[in-house]
Motif scaffolding. Structure first.
Motif, PDB file in Angstrom:
ATOM      1  N   PRO A 280       0.607  -1.003   0.468  1.00 62.61           N
ATOM      2  CA  PRO A 280      -0.187   0.087  -0.384  1.00 62.61           C
ATOM      3  C   PRO A 280       1.004   1.107   0.015  1.00 62.61           C
ATOM      4  N   THR A 281       1.746   1.685   0.138  1.00 60.29           N
ATOM      5  CA  THR A 281       2.903   2.429   0.221  1.00 60.29           C
ATOM      6  C   THR A 281       3.791   2.018   0.511  1.00 60.29           C
ATOM      7  N   ALA A 282       4.995   3.610  -0.430  1.00 61.92           N
ATOM      8  CA  ALA A 282       6.203   3.309  -0.993  1.00 61.92           C
ATOM      9  C   ALA A 282       7.194   3.503   0.174  1.00 61.92           C
ATOM     10  N   ALA A 283       7.063   4.196   1.104  1.00 58.94           N
ATOM     11  CA  ALA A 283       7.981   3.864   1.952  1.00 58.94           C
ATOM     12  C   ALA A 283       8.725   3.517   2.685  1.00 58.94           C
ATOM     13  N   ASP A 284       7.681   2.266   2.739  1.00 57.64           N
ATOM     14  CA  ASP A 284       8.113   1.419   4.212  1.00 57.64           C
ATOM     15  C   ASP A 284       8.549   0.340   3.350  1.00 57.64           C
ATOM     16  N   PHE A 285       8.688   0.303   2.278  1.00 61.65           N
ATOM     17  CA  PHE A 285       9.403  -1.188   1.012  1.00 61.65           C
ATOM     18  C   PHE A 285      10.492  -1.821   1.904  1.00 61.65           C
ATOM     19  N   ALA A 286      10.706  -1.256   2.849  1.00 64.41           N
ATOM     20  CA  ALA A 286      11.790  -1.963   3.494  1.00 64.41           C
ATOM     21  C   ALA A 286      11.528  -3.122   5.247  1.00 64.41           C
ATOM     22  N   SER A 287      10.150  -2.919   4.934  1.00 61.26           N
ATOM     23  CA  SER A 287       9.738  -3.539   5.984  1.00 61.26           C
ATOM     24  C   SER A 287      10.258  -5.404   5.618  1.00 61.26           C
ATOM     25  N   LYS A 288       9.449  -6.191   6.606  1.00 60.42           N
ATOM     26  CA  LYS A 288       9.552  -7.106   6.831  1.00 60.42           C
ATOM     27  C   LYS A 288       8.436  -7.852   5.203  1.00 60.42           C
ATOM     28  N   GLU A 289       7.364  -7.322   6.151  1.00 61.57           N
ATOM     29  CA  GLU A 289       6.574  -7.446   5.128  1.00 61.57           C
ATOM     30  C   GLU A 289       5.882  -6.863   4.014  1.00 61.57           C
ATOM     31  N   ALA A 290       6.643  -5.646   3.536  1.00 58.16           N
ATOM     32  CA  ALA A 290       6.779  -5.496   2.484  1.00 58.16           C
ATOM     33  C   ALA A 290       7.746  -6.060   1.729  1.00 58.16           C
ATOM     34  N   ARG A 291       8.827  -6.690   2.266  1.00 60.91           N
ATOM     35  CA  ARG A 291       9.837  -7.911   1.239  1.00 60.91           C
ATOM     36  C   ARG A 291       9.510  -8.525   1.315  1.00 60.91           C
ATOM     37  N   LEU A 292       8.414  -9.425   2.212  1.00 62.09           N
ATOM     38  CA  LEU A 292       7.565 -10.678   1.685  1.00 62.09           C
ATOM     39  C   LEU A 292       6.452  -9.914   0.297  1.00 62.09           C
ATOM     40  N   ALA A 293       5.869  -9.832   0.287  1.00 56.01           N
ATOM     41  CA  ALA A 293       4.570  -9.504  -0.558  1.00 56.01           C
ATOM     42  C   ALA A 293       5.921  -9.262  -1.629  1.00 56.01           C
ATOM     43  N   GLN A 294       6.827  -8.395  -1.962  1.00 58.25           N
ATOM     44  CA  GLN A 294       8.106  -8.199  -2.766  1.00 58.25           C
ATOM     45  C   GLN A 294       9.023  -9.069  -3.305  1.00 58.25           C
ATOM     46  N   ALA A 295       9.268 -10.433  -3.012  1.00 55.19           N
ATOM     47  CA  ALA A 295       9.943 -11.146  -3.333  1.00 55.19           C
ATOM     48  C   ALA A 295       8.513 -12.549  -3.491  1.00 55.19           C
ATOM     49  N   ARG A 296       7.675 -12.748  -2.689  1.00 54.26           N
ATOM     50  CA  ARG A 296       6.450 -13.396  -3.881  1.00 54.26           C
ATOM     51  C   ARG A 296       6.077 -12.306  -5.497  1.00 54.26           C
ATOM     52  N   ALA A 297       5.685 -11.360  -4.560  1.00 54.90           N
ATOM     53  CA  ALA A 297       5.471 -11.290  -6.704  1.00 54.90           C
ATOM     54  C   ALA A 297       6.385 -11.469  -7.593  1.00 54.90           C
ATOM     55  N   HIS A 298       7.977 -10.758  -6.987  1.00 52.05           N
ATOM     56  CA  HIS A 298       9.260 -11.171  -8.204  1.00 52.05           C
ATOM     57  C   HIS A 298       9.053 -13.180  -8.045  1.00 52.05           C
ATOM     58  N   ALA A 299       9.450 -14.019  -6.912  1.00 50.51           N
ATOM     59  CA  ALA A 299       9.177 -15.363  -7.769  1.00 50.51           C
ATOM     60  C   ALA A 299       8.576 -15.505  -8.564  1.00 50.51           C
ATOM     61  N   HIS A 300       6.665 -15.293  -8.673  1.00 48.31           N
ATOM     62  CA  HIS A 300       6.027 -16.145  -9.422  1.00 48.31           C
ATOM     63  C   HIS A 300       6.038 -15.106 -10.773  1.00 48.31           C
ATOM     64  N   LEU A 301       6.721 -14.185 -10.902  1.00 52.56           N
ATOM     65  CA  LEU A 301       7.187 -13.630 -12.509  1.00 52.56           C
ATOM     66  C   LEU A 301       8.290 -14.344 -13.325  1.00 52.56           C
ATOM     67  N   ARG A 302       8.601 -14.683 -12.024  1.00 55.13           N
ATOM     68  CA  ARG A 302      10.099 -15.307 -13.078  1.00 55.13           C
ATOM     69  C   ARG A 302       9.955 -16.857 -11.931  1.00 55.13           C
ATOM     70  N   PRO A 303       9.611 -17.889 -12.326  1.00 59.41           N
ATOM     71  CA  PRO A 303       9.285 -19.092 -11.674  1.00 59.41           C
ATOM     72  C   PRO A 303      11.102 -19.612 -11.788  1.00 59.41           C
ATOM     73  N   ASP A 304      11.826 -19.578 -12.420  1.00 58.02           N
ATOM     74  CA  ASP A 304      12.829 -19.510 -12.560  1.00 58.02           C
ATOM     75  C   ASP A 304      13.870 -19.400 -11.621  1.00 58.02           C
ATOM     76  N   LEU A 305      13.719 -18.930 -10.939  1.00 55.66           N
ATOM     77  CA  LEU A 305      14.154 -17.661  -9.439  1.00 55.66           C
ATOM     78  C   LEU A 305      14.230 -18.793  -8.199  1.00 55.66           C
ATOM     79  N   ASP A 306      14.918 -18.570  -6.906  1.00 56.31           N
ATOM     80  CA  ASP A 306      14.185 -19.309  -5.685  1.00 56.31           C
ATOM     81  C   ASP A 306      13.986 -17.913  -5.005  1.00 56.31           C
ATOM     82  N   PHE A 307      12.954 -18.685  -4.686  1.00 57.70           N
ATOM     83  CA  PHE A 307      11.793 -17.314  -3.303  1.00 57.70           C
ATOM     84  C   PHE A 307      13.131 -17.092  -1.975  1.00 57.70           C
TER      85      PHE A 307
END
Length: 446
Positions: free
Chosen positions: A217-244
């Motif tokens: 939802p917010t840009a400023a807390d991108f580095a929080s534990k929850e935001a990083r988890l969301a970022q990693a999930r999205a990246h791994a979904h879009l790039r299934p060749d990469l390890d979550f």
């Protein structure tokens, strides 16, 4: 109108938005860019530009935009800048490629500080701004994210050389940012169904085939534990060749590098080291603070017990002292425009001089012969004069400058030797700072 320039502000994390798209070459620029400006005027929540810059600055108005684009036109391209005169700072650049070349629109927008985007509603307005642009202008790729985190991620090259990055651009999912717009070509590369099923805060297919994706939802807390988890999930979904797990660990490491570190500098050098830290790129600052917290300079060794002082060996001691004062004035003449405090010859001016020499990397940026012949004698004499004026020191002249001493309490100090050692490298300017010698002499004056 004095605009807030990014390079005039203390380096800190900022929001960066880039947008690469196209527009119709058949219509007039006024017609094509009206939706672009309308979106800014509607959604720039608290960061609306108030200055347009072409050949000259003008107060923001659409007429000023058209005028600036006209006067900046150079063959088949034109551009302009948009800025603010009040906090938060804005640096926005619009570039247009015109026929006969394919009509392209490029936008780069930076808002300082990133913390301005801590509110969900303000971030929602920014998303709507980008959504409006991406729905109107066929987009190749757009993103908004922390400048610090982008730097740690290796953007925009992502491990490629400059030539490859320039040729290929963002041709695959190298990184998932807080806000992303993937153009139709990228969508098809990933697979439309896969992209639309990405686990994220917001995923929306736009009318022209692009896909808008917002991880959190917010840009400023991108580095929080929850935001990083969301970022990693999205990246791994879009790039299934990469390890979550690998993706998440990399993101967490970046967050750790950006986590605030409380300065605990050597007390004598805190004013100097704070300024050194301020010169670091914002994504490197916390690491630099940690390094300087751990660093402890050695106590100055450029002294002897007073009862071991070398006696004067000059014919006219007063003339020698006058020579030292003249040498000190040479440093004032050298630094006065960049370091005005040198006129006062105070302990604080020593710190100002230390920082200036470090900032300019004097030992590397000046010829060695000039340093040894001119700078070192002037610096040593100036340090000695500050010891004399503020600690009641007395010069004990010697024929060799490096042997000249200043008596303070029960010690004699060797300012010319200190100056020579400080001018051997950039790190030596900190290890053998003028400030530290003065503070040590101050403590030991009895």
């Amino acid at each position: 109108m004095k605009v807030l320039r990014m390079h005039d502000l203390k380096p800190e994390d900022r929001l960066l938005l880039t947008f690469d798209g196209a527009f119709s070459p058949q219509a007039t620029l006024e017609h094509e860019l009206a939706p672009f400006l309308q979106a800014i005027e509607e959604y720039a929540d608290g960061w609306m530009p108030d200055v347009v810059k072409g050949k000259r600055q003008r107060k923001y108005a659409r007429a000023a935009v058209w005028k600036s684009l006209e006067e900046e036109r150079d063959g088949n391209r034109t551009n302009l800048g948009l800025y603010r005169t009040a906090w938060p700072a804005l640096d926005m650049w619009l570039r247009l490629w015109l026929p006969p070349r394919a009509s392209e629109l490029g936008i780069m927008l930076t808002v300082n500080p990133l913390s301005f985007f801590a509110e969900a509603e303000r971030c929602h307005h920014l998303v709507e701004l980008v959504r409006t642009w991406a729905s109107r202008y066929p987009v190749t790729y757009a993103m908004a994210h922390s400048t610090d985190d982008r730097a740690l991620a290796g953007a925009p090259n992502f491990g490629r050389d400059d030539e490859t990055e320039f040729r290929d651009g963002f041709d695959r999912i190298y990184e998932v940012c807080w806000l992303n717009v993937f153009g139709p070509k990228l969508v098809e590369t990933v697979g439309r169904e896969r992209m639309l099923s990405t686990p994220a805060h917001r995923v929306e297919e736009l009318p022209n085939g692009s896909v808008l994706l917002v991880t959190w939802p917010t840009a400023a807390d991108f580095a929080s534990k929850e935001a990083r988890l969301a970022q990693a999930r999205a990246h791994a979904h879009l790039r299934p060749d990469l390890d979550f797990d690998t993706l998440l660990r990399s993101l967490q490491e970046r967050s750790a590098l950006l986590a605030p570190v409380q300065p605990r500098f050597h007390p004598d050098l805190a004013p100097l080291l704070s300024r050194v830290v301020d010169r670091a790129a914002s994504h490197q600052r916390q690491r630099r603070i940690a390094e300087l917290n751990a660093w402890r300079p050695s106590e100055p060794e450029e002294w002897r017990p007073a009862d071991s002082a070398l006696p004067p060996d000059v014919e006219n001691p007063e003339r020698a002292r006058e020579h030292y004062r003249t040498l000190a004035e040479h440093l004032v003449a050298l630094l006065h425009s960049e370091v005005p405090s040198v006129f006062a010859a105070t302990p604080e001016s020593l710190t100002d001089a230390d920082f200036y020499f470090w900032r300019e990397d004097f030992p590397k940026s000046r010829p060695r012969q000039a340093l040894d012949a001119h700078a070192v004698p002037a610096i040593g004499a100036y340090l000695g004069e500050v010891l004399v004026r503020h600690l009641g020191g007395q010069w004990i002249p010697r024929q060799k400058l490096q042997e000249a001493q200043v008596l303070v309490g029960d010690r004699v100090w060797l300012p010319f030797l200190r100056a020579r050692r400080s001018m051997t490298s950039r790190q030596a300017l900190l290890d053998y700072s003028l400030t530290l010698l003065f503070r040590s002499a101050e403590r030991h004056r009895g």
